[in-house]
Design a protein around this motif. Structure first.
Motif, mmCIF file in Angstrom:
data_model
loop_
_atom_site.group_PDB
_atom_site.id
_atom_site.type_symbol
_atom_site.label_atom_id
_atom_site.label_comp_id
_atom_site.label_asym_id
_atom_site.label_seq_id
_atom_site.Cartn_x
_atom_site.Cartn_y
_atom_site.Cartn_z
ATOM 1 N N PHE A 77 0.836 -1.202 0.000
ATOM 2 C CA PHE A 77 0.000 0.000 0.000
ATOM 3 C C PHE A 77 0.869 1.250 0.000
ATOM 4 O O PHE A 77 2.040 1.230 0.409
ATOM 5 C CB PHE A 77 -0.953 0.017 1.201
ATOM 6 C CG PHE A 77 -0.266 -0.075 2.536
ATOM 7 C CD1 PHE A 77 0.064 1.063 3.257
ATOM 8 C CD2 PHE A 77 0.058 -1.316 3.082
ATOM 9 C CE1 PHE A 77 0.700 0.988 4.479
ATOM 10 C CE2 PHE A 77 0.694 -1.405 4.316
ATOM 11 C CZ PHE A 77 1.025 -0.252 5.017
ATOM 12 N N THR A 78 0.299 2.339 -0.478
ATOM 13 C CA THR A 78 0.949 3.655 -0.429
ATOM 14 C C THR A 78 0.069 4.602 0.365
ATOM 15 O O THR A 78 -1.152 4.428 0.429
ATOM 16 C CB THR A 78 1.168 4.237 -1.837
ATOM 17 O OG1 THR A 78 -0.114 4.470 -2.461
ATOM 18 C CG2 THR A 78 1.989 3.293 -2.703
ATOM 19 N N ILE A 79 0.694 5.606 0.985
ATOM 20 C CA ILE A 79 -0.030 6.647 1.729
ATOM 21 C C ILE A 79 0.548 7.988 1.310
ATOM 22 O O ILE A 79 1.746 8.234 1.486
ATOM 23 C CB ILE A 79 0.102 6.460 3.253
ATOM 24 C CG1 ILE A 79 -0.417 5.081 3.678
ATOM 25 C CG2 ILE A 79 -0.651 7.559 3.990
ATOM 26 C CD1 ILE A 79 -0.242 4.777 5.154
ATOM 27 N N GLU A 80 -0.285 8.846 0.751
ATOM 28 C CA GLU A 80 0.158 10.143 0.253
ATOM 29 C C GLU A 80 -0.739 11.249 0.804
ATOM 30 O O GLU A 80 -1.891 11.002 1.175
ATOM 31 C CB GLU A 80 0.095 10.177 -1.283
ATOM 32 C CG GLU A 80 0.975 9.163 -1.966
ATOM 33 C CD GLU A 80 2.454 9.458 -1.805
ATOM 34 O OE1 GLU A 80 2.812 10.658 -1.780
ATOM 35 O OE2 GLU A 80 3.237 8.510 -1.692
ATOM 36 N N THR A 123 4.928 -2.552 3.128
ATOM 37 C CA THR A 123 4.385 -3.880 3.440
ATOM 38 C C THR A 123 4.647 -4.143 4.918
ATOM 39 O O THR A 123 5.559 -3.558 5.516
ATOM 40 C CB THR A 123 5.041 -4.987 2.602
ATOM 41 O OG1 THR A 123 6.475 -4.921 2.775
ATOM 42 C CG2 THR A 123 4.715 -4.830 1.122
ATOM 43 N N LEU A 124 3.862 -5.028 5.519
ATOM 44 C CA LEU A 124 4.043 -5.372 6.930
ATOM 45 C C LEU A 124 3.633 -6.814 7.150
ATOM 46 O O LEU A 124 2.538 -7.229 6.737
ATOM 47 C CB LEU A 124 3.205 -4.440 7.817
ATOM 48 C CG LEU A 124 3.357 -4.641 9.326
ATOM 49 C CD1 LEU A 124 4.779 -4.305 9.779
ATOM 50 C CD2 LEU A 124 2.339 -3.808 10.094
ATOM 51 N N LEU A 165 -9.771 5.150 8.415
ATOM 52 C CA LEU A 165 -9.835 3.685 8.463
ATOM 53 C C LEU A 165 -9.428 3.125 9.826
ATOM 54 O O LEU A 165 -10.073 2.217 10.353
ATOM 55 C CB LEU A 165 -8.942 3.082 7.373
ATOM 56 C CG LEU A 165 -9.480 3.125 5.943
ATOM 57 C CD1 LEU A 165 -8.411 2.654 4.957
ATOM 58 C CD2 LEU A 165 -10.726 2.253 5.815
ATOM 59 N N ILE A 166 -8.358 3.657 10.398
ATOM 60 C CA ILE A 166 -7.885 3.103 11.669
ATOM 61 C C ILE A 166 -8.693 3.645 12.852
ATOM 62 O O ILE A 166 -8.625 3.097 13.957
ATOM 63 C CB ILE A 166 -6.386 3.384 11.901
ATOM 64 C CG1 ILE A 166 -6.111 4.884 12.009
ATOM 65 C CG2 ILE A 166 -5.558 2.748 10.795
ATOM 66 C CD1 ILE A 166 -4.666 5.219 12.337
ATOM 67 N N GLY A 167 -9.490 4.710 12.606
ATOM 68 C CA GLY A 167 -10.275 5.293 13.693
ATOM 69 C C GLY A 167 -11.694 4.784 13.762
ATOM 70 O O GLY A 167 -12.387 4.995 14.751
ATOM 71 N N LEU A 183 -2.843 -1.824 8.989
ATOM 72 C CA LEU A 183 -2.710 -0.398 9.295
ATOM 73 C C LEU A 183 -2.783 -0.149 10.795
ATOM 74 O O LEU A 183 -2.018 0.667 11.346
ATOM 75 C CB LEU A 183 -3.799 0.401 8.580
ATOM 76 C CG LEU A 183 -3.720 0.468 7.047
ATOM 77 C CD1 LEU A 183 -4.935 1.195 6.482
ATOM 78 C CD2 LEU A 183 -2.442 1.154 6.592
ATOM 79 N N LYS A 184 -3.666 -0.853 11.461
ATOM 80 C CA LYS A 184 -3.783 -0.675 12.918
ATOM 81 C C LYS A 184 -2.532 -1.169 13.627
ATOM 82 O O LYS A 184 -2.071 -0.539 14.592
ATOM 83 C CB LYS A 184 -5.033 -1.390 13.423
ATOM 84 C CG LYS A 184 -6.327 -0.713 12.966
ATOM 85 C CD LYS A 184 -7.555 -1.354 13.558
ATOM 86 C CE LYS A 184 -8.817 -0.583 13.156
ATOM 87 N NZ LYS A 184 -10.042 -1.171 13.736
ATOM 88 N N ASP A 185 -1.967 -2.288 13.170
ATOM 89 C CA ASP A 185 -0.713 -2.763 13.749
ATOM 90 C C ASP A 185 0.411 -1.754 13.510
ATOM 91 O O ASP A 185 1.230 -1.485 14.396
ATOM 92 C CB ASP A 185 -0.318 -4.110 13.133
ATOM 93 C CG ASP A 185 -1.164 -5.264 13.647
ATOM 94 O OD1 ASP A 185 -1.707 -5.134 14.760
ATOM 95 O OD2 ASP A 185 -1.293 -6.271 12.930
#
Length: 814
Positions: free
Chosen positions: A317-320, A336-337, A440-442, A458-460
């Motif tokens: 995934f990307t976050i911009e 990646t995770l 998303l994480i909230g 994402l939460k991790d």
């Protein structure tokens, strides 16, 4: 053969006979004139200063390289062949090779270079230093040396020898300094002009159109060449002027109008003002567009995939930021995770492989090197490369993309226990913005099916790993500064040198915590393998810069007890930010604290990074498409992958893994072939001063744009009243920060009509003789916006109310 003597002060011209060994080189006491195949070059010496001017077919033009760039090719005491210089400077046609040879001959004549066996070597003089001129509007200048804590050298106007503010020069020391006086010098050689163009107002004097620079530190007027233009239309307007000829003997500088910006600065577009003022190119030359069009298609060949680690099966995934997606086409990082069998985390930071497509010393590479760094002008980004390159390299969903992957193993304490750096191929599954990620994480409810697998990761990432890494940073003293908004093209700390945090968007700083680990891992790896590298450093702030801020904090009711007599540490700043967070003026205090940071510098040696509290190696590597330093680092890594020796002898059965941190401490041989290692070292030393200058230029331009926007904002509010905080007091008045807008203005002492005010430096206050009203650091006052100078970004305020009653201590004699 005649020899020309020019006496610039008297404007006299003499002739004297002279005969030299080279028929095409006529050398004189004051002027060197070079003739070769129709090209005429005059290298003019007034007070030992070189000005290079080329003339061909009645048009003046300048070489694409400066004397500074040419001399940067000479490292230490090594001989350099002319052919190598031609290649590095991009002299490919006969004409540019001619110009280079003419310049080399001239530098040899003035003993800057010496020629041995057909090669050139630098000549160094103990009493000559390289510096950058910083001039005042009154004509005197100081030459600022690059070396930290080196003395500034005073240069009188009569010793400038036609050098201008900002020019890079050689200065000869003519009088040693003392405890109370700076050393004095004279300009010996102009290495690089900082004003190839400038902003000016057009006037007409005695039937000659002239350009008067807006910068009052440029103490001259330029004659304007009409060049088919109607200069009448530019009269009394703000224009962009390109310099065709710098001052030459009794001849004034000559320029031509390239763009009419408006009737004055306020009518001009702020991006035009900034780009013209800092000489930033808005467009690419045709040769760059043509070179970009010749790049391969975005399809990755199967043969290339076989040579890389295939990571396309991993959830990527990307976050911009939304603004970056709108203003720049670059998406340079993906993530990646995964959880390892041992219970640790493996975080993958994948960086687009720009170096695969942009080869060194090609047209696109030289243009990117000259630009140095992308410049963020808010709604417009001035990029390193044409758009075709970003389309080819950006990590967009559903496409195979070549990357350099940094795989970090992070334990339950937030420590990086191991890492691998390797060439890879990825395919992005999801593209998110910071805002979408925050949402998303909230959310308590389940996400849609499409993102079902991504949200737990994402939460991790943001609730477990990032806080652990942050705890490690806090333990070593690393900083985090709260700010109302962020304009950063990169996912690391960028030019500020510390992590910035926005209260409304915490995922921004949480992701920065992780991307910084990539720069740390790459720097450590290059250092452990004893490879050439560029390290990112930041010096500690000056103690003097902090004194008023501490006094301001204490006046606001904070109990700041820092012993900063000699130096400050990252831990000191960390405690300050913690205390500032308890104040109602937290935004102002953090804003002022941020202004005390020293600029980030790049060096060939690892060093201390103040904002991140790293004592050793750290570098920038995650933005090779927008920061040329990162592209150099990427090329060094790719050289390691291709040419690195993983064993001491070919007879050794098993080698080490050069892509892994597990090889550290196991290598007792040179990893790269000596010739490759040496060439990289020379290239880095050659480019580094220039690239540091480009970073500074970009920082100045971005700060200028922010200042113009604030000035525009306040111009619209002229006559309105605001509450502000006194953040600085001087004998001529006091500065007020309007908290809601983070805009600073000056209340001049002459506007305080109710009394005669005296300055008390010990208590940082102005005190009225009769009414005992005091204006001191930390006082809240009501001010009215009186006037705004848009171009100079100066905001004049007058007090409407506020101040405080003077205390007995305020009346103490200084």
């Amino acid at each position: 053969m005649q020899k020309s003597h020019w006496y610039p002060r008297q404007g006299l011209h003499r002739e004297r006979s002279c005969r030299l060994s080279k028929p095409w080189l006529k050398v004189t006491h004051k002027v060197y004139k070079v003739y070769k195949r129709g090209v005429r070059v005059s290298i003019v010496f007034f007070a030992s200063v070189v000005v290079t001017k080329l003339k061909l077919d009645k048009d003046n033009f300048y070489m694409e390289f400066s004397i500074a760039t040419l001399l940067a090719q000479f490292v230490d005491d090594k001989l350099v062949a002319g052919k190598n210089i031609e290649k590095k400077l991009g002299c490919e046609d006969e004409e540019s090779i001619q110009k280079l040879q003419i310049t080399l001959d001239a530098l040899e004549k003035i003993k800057v270079l010496t020629k041995e066996r057909g090669k050139y070597r630098r000549i160094y003089e103990d009493d000559v230093v390289e510096a950058k001129l910083r001039c005042s509007s009154k004509g005197f200048c100081f030459a600022i040396q690059d070396e930290e804590n080196a003395d500034d050298i005073y240069v009188r106007e009569s010793h400038l020898s036609n050098a201008w503010n900002g020019d890079r020069v050689f200065v000869k020391i003519i009088k040693e300094g003392s405890r109370r006086r700076s050393p004095e010098g004279e300009v010996k050689l102009i290495l690089e002009r900082s004003n190839p163009s400038l902003l000016a107002t057009v006037t007409n004097k005695e039937a000659q159109y002239k350009a008067i620079p807006l910068d009052d530190r440029l103490l001259f007027e330029l004659d304007l060449k009409e060049n088919g233009q109607d200069l009448e239309a530019a009269l009394e307007h703000l224009v962009h002027v390109s310099v065709l000829r710098y001052p030459l003997g009794q001849h004034p500088p000559l320029g031509k109008v390239t763009k009419i910006l408006g009737s004055d600065a306020e009518e001009a577009a702020d991006v035009d003002i900034v780009s013209c003022k800092h000489d930033l190119p808005l467009n690419f030359p045709e040769k760059a567009i043509a070179a970009a069009s010749q790049l391969p298609t975005a399809r990755v060949p199967a043969a290339e995939i076989k040579n890389r680690v295939d990571l396309r099966d991993k959830l990527t995934f990307t976050i911009e930021s939304e603004s970056n997606l709108q203003n720049t086409p670059w998406i340079e990082n993906a993530f990646t995770l995964e959880k390892t069998e041992s219970g640790d985390w493996q975080l993958g930071i994948h960086i687009t492989d720009v170096a695969h497509y942009i080869e060194q010393d090609t047209v696109l590479d030289r243009i990117a090197r000259k630009r140095g760094v992308a410049v963020n002008l808010r709604k417009q980004v001035l990029p390193l490369f044409p758009e075709k390159v970003s389309k080819l390299c950006s990590l967009i969903p559903g496409r195979n993309r070549l990357t350099i992957s940094i795989m970090l193993t992070i334990d339950s304490q937030g420590n990086t226990t191991e890492y691998k750096i390797m060439p890879s191929v990825i395919s992005v599954d999801h593209q998110l913005t910071y805002q979408e990620t925050q949402t998303l994480i909230g959310e308590a409810k389940k996400s849609g099916k499409k993102l079902a697998n991504l949200v737990p990761l994402l939460k991790d990432l943001f609730f477990t790993i990032s806080p652990l890494v942050k705890a490690q940073r806090l333990q070593r003293g690393g900083l985090e500064v709260i700010t109302p908004e962020i304009h950063n093209l990169y996912k690391d700390e960028g030019r500020v040198g510390t992590i910035l945090s926005v209260a409304a968007l915490p995922v921004y700083s949480m992701l920065t915590e992780l991307t910084i680990l990539a720069g740390k891992a790459v720097a450590e790896h290059l250092q452990a393998l004893e490879l050439p590298a560029i390290y990112c450093t930041q010096a500690e702030p000056d103690v003097e810069e902090l004194e008023d801020l501490i006094k301001l904090g204490n006046n606001l009711g904070l109990d700041i007890d820092l012993d900063v007599e000699d130096s400050v540490s990252s831990q000191d700043y960390q405690r300050l930010t913690e205390q500032f967070a308890t104040s109602s003026a937290v935004m102002v205090l953090n804003y002022l604290l941020q202004s005390t940071f020293k600029p980030v510098k790049y060096s060939t040696e690892p060093g201390h990074h103040f904002g991140l509290a790293y004592q050793d190696a750290y570098t920038h590597c995650i933005s090779p498409g927008q920061r040329y330093i990162d592209l150099i680092i990427q090329r060094i890594l790719k050289t390691l992958f291709e040419h690195g020796r993983d064993r001491r002898h070919s007879r050794t059965k098993q080698g080490v893994d050069l892509t892994s941190s597990s090889c550290h401490g196991q290598i007792n041989w040179k990893v790269l072939p000596p010739d490759i290692q040496e060439q990289i070292e020379i290239d880095i030393q050659t480019m580094l001063p220039f690239l540091n200058d480009r970073e500074k230029q970009a920082e100045d331009a971005e700060r200028d744009l922010a200042g113009l926007k604030k000035a525009e904002q306040m111009k619209e509010r002229t006559g309105k009243i605001f509450e502000g905080l006194i953040t600085g007091v001087q004998s001529y008045g006091f500065f007020v920060e309007i908290e809601d807008l983070l805009v600073e203005g000056l209340v001049h002492v002459s506007s305080l009509k109710d009394d005669w005010y005296e300055y008390r430096s010990r208590n940082s206050c102005l005190v009225g003789r009769k009414n005992r009203t005091a204006y001191r650091l930390g006082d809240r006052v009501e001010v009215e916006v009186k006037s705004v100078d848009y171009y100079r970004q100066q905001i004049d305020l007058v007090t409407v109310g506020g101040g405080s009653e003077a205390q007995n201590a305020d009346w103490e004699e200084e």
